[in-house]
Design an enzyme around this catalytic site. Structure first.
Site, short mmCIF file in Angstrom:
data_model
loop_
_atom_site.label_atom_id
_atom_site.label_comp_id
_atom_site.label_asym_id
_atom_site.label_seq_id
_atom_site.Cartn_x
_atom_site.Cartn_y
_atom_site.Cartn_z
N TYR A 25 0.80 -1.23 0.00
CA TYR A 25 0.00 0.00 0.00
C TYR A 25 0.83 1.28 0.00
CZ TYR A 25 -3.65 -3.32 1.23
OH TYR A 25 -4.53 -4.37 1.22
N ASN A 76 -13.17 3.95 -1.65
CA ASN A 76 -12.33 2.77 -1.50
C ASN A 76 -13.01 1.92 -0.42
OD1 ASN A 76 -10.53 0.77 -0.99
ND2 ASN A 76 -8.71 2.09 -0.97
N HIS A 82 -15.42 -6.80 -1.51
CA HIS A 82 -15.49 -8.21 -1.88
C HIS A 82 -16.60 -8.97 -1.17
CE1 HIS A 82 -11.64 -6.87 -3.28
NE2 HIS A 82 -11.18 -6.75 -2.06
N ASP A 89 -26.04 -2.03 -2.82
CA ASP A 89 -27.43 -1.53 -2.90
C ASP A 89 -27.49 -0.05 -2.56
OD1 ASP A 89 -28.46 -3.97 -3.66
OD2 ASP A 89 -29.03 -4.58 -1.64
N HIS A 102 -8.95 1.47 -5.67
CA HIS A 102 -8.13 0.57 -4.86
C HIS A 102 -6.67 0.97 -5.03
CE1 HIS A 102 -11.46 -2.06 -3.96
NE2 HIS A 102 -11.81 -1.96 -5.23
N ILE A 103 -5.98 1.06 -3.93
CA ILE A 103 -4.57 1.46 -3.96
C ILE A 103 -3.75 0.38 -4.66
CG2 ILE A 103 -2.57 1.96 -2.50
CD1 ILE A 103 -4.71 2.93 -0.37
N SER A 104 -4.02 -0.86 -4.32
CA SER A 104 -3.29 -1.98 -4.92
C SER A 104 -4.05 -2.49 -6.14
CB SER A 104 -3.14 -3.12 -3.89
OG SER A 104 -4.42 -3.62 -3.53
N ARG A 113 -9.87 -11.37 -3.91
CA ARG A 113 -9.92 -9.91 -4.12
C ARG A 113 -10.28 -9.54 -5.55
NH1 ARG A 113 -7.49 -7.78 0.62
NH2 ARG A 113 -5.96 -9.24 1.42
O1 CA2 Z 1 -5.97 -1.86 -2.54
C1 CA2 Z 1 -6.89 -1.36 -1.87
O2 CA2 Z 1 -7.06 -0.15 -1.77
C2 CA2 Z 1 -7.82 -2.28 -1.07
O3 CA2 Z 1 -9.12 -1.74 -1.14
C3 CA2 Z 1 -7.31 -2.26 0.36
C4 CA2 Z 1 -8.07 -3.21 1.27
C5 CA2 Z 1 -8.17 -4.61 0.67
O4 CA2 Z 1 -9.01 -5.41 1.47
C6 CA2 Z 1 -8.71 -4.58 -0.74
O5 CA2 Z 1 -8.70 -5.90 -1.25
C7 CA2 Z 1 -7.86 -3.69 -1.63
C8 CA2 Z 1 -7.37 -3.32 2.62
C9 CA2 Z 1 -7.27 -2.01 3.36
C10 CA2 Z 1 -6.40 -2.22 4.55
O6 CA2 Z 1 -5.29 -1.37 4.44
C11 CA2 Z 1 -4.20 -1.59 5.22
C12 CA2 Z 1 -3.18 -0.69 5.07
C13 CA2 Z 1 -2.04 -0.84 5.81
C14 CA2 Z 1 -1.90 -1.89 6.71
C15 CA2 Z 1 -2.93 -2.78 6.84
C16 CA2 Z 1 -4.08 -2.63 6.10
#
Ligand code: CA2
EC number: 4.2.1.10
Length: 151
Positions: A25, A76, A82, A89, A102-104, A113
């Site tokens: 991230y 986000n 998921h 809705d 999504h960041i990733s 995912r």
């Molecule tokens: O890539 C993304 O932005 C996600 O939405 C981030 C979610 C993940 O469940 C999605 O599949 C993709 C997770 C957010 C949690 O972010 C953290 C950041 C740093 C440390 C731990 C969790």
């Protein structure tokens, strides 16, 4: 004229951004992301209401509130992407343009995912471009709103 308000909504665990998993991230914190959104909004002539919650019900209530007060939603949904038909809705009922961020790159990650319920309500989806995706989403939202206004 009043600046169009865009809600930038963030789901669970995004408050931990920059504190863990930097290889996935990056190193920016959620406060950094908020500042990025505010700077971008200033340049684009938008107003931004930036929020994060760890609970599904609160996220849904915020989406419902947007119907009356915002011109668009950048979201986000994090893990709820998921899992949450209820969030889908709410977004469908908002009748607003939605951009999912999504960041990733969720498609390069674990299979669970790869599917997002939220994408069905989204005009567009940005993933894998880091926190810069929020800025890109606000730029795209500006165009969507301009097109609506010129109709
Ligand atoms: O890539 C993304 O932005 C996600 O939405 C981030 C979610 C993940 O469940 C999605 O599949 C993709 C997770 C957010 C949690 O972010 C953290 C950041 C740093 C440390 C731990 C969790």
């Amino acid at each position: 004229m009043e600046r169009p308000l865009i809600a930038v909504l963030n789901g669970p665990n995004l408050n931990m951004l920059g504190q863990r998993e930097p290889e996935i991230y990056g190193r920016a914190t959620l406060d950094d992301v908020e500042q990025l959104c505010l700077r971008t909004a200033e340049k684009l002539g938008l107003a931004v209401d930036f929020r994060q919650t760890n609970t599904e019900g609160e996220l849904i209530s915020w989406v419902q509130e947007c119907r009356k007060r915002a011109r668009g939603i950048v979201i986000n949904p994090a893990g709820y992407s998921h899992t949450s038909i209820a969030l889908l809705d709410a977004l469908l009922a908002s009748d607003l343009p939605v951009i999912e961020v999504h960041i990733s790159n969720i498609h390069r990650r674990e299979p669970f995912r790869h599917h997002s319920y939220v994408s069905r309500a989204a005009t567009g989806v940005i993933c894998g471009l880091g926190v810069g995706g929020y800025s890109l989403a606000l730029q795209a939202m500006t165009d969507l709103i301009a097109n609506e206004d010129n109709r």
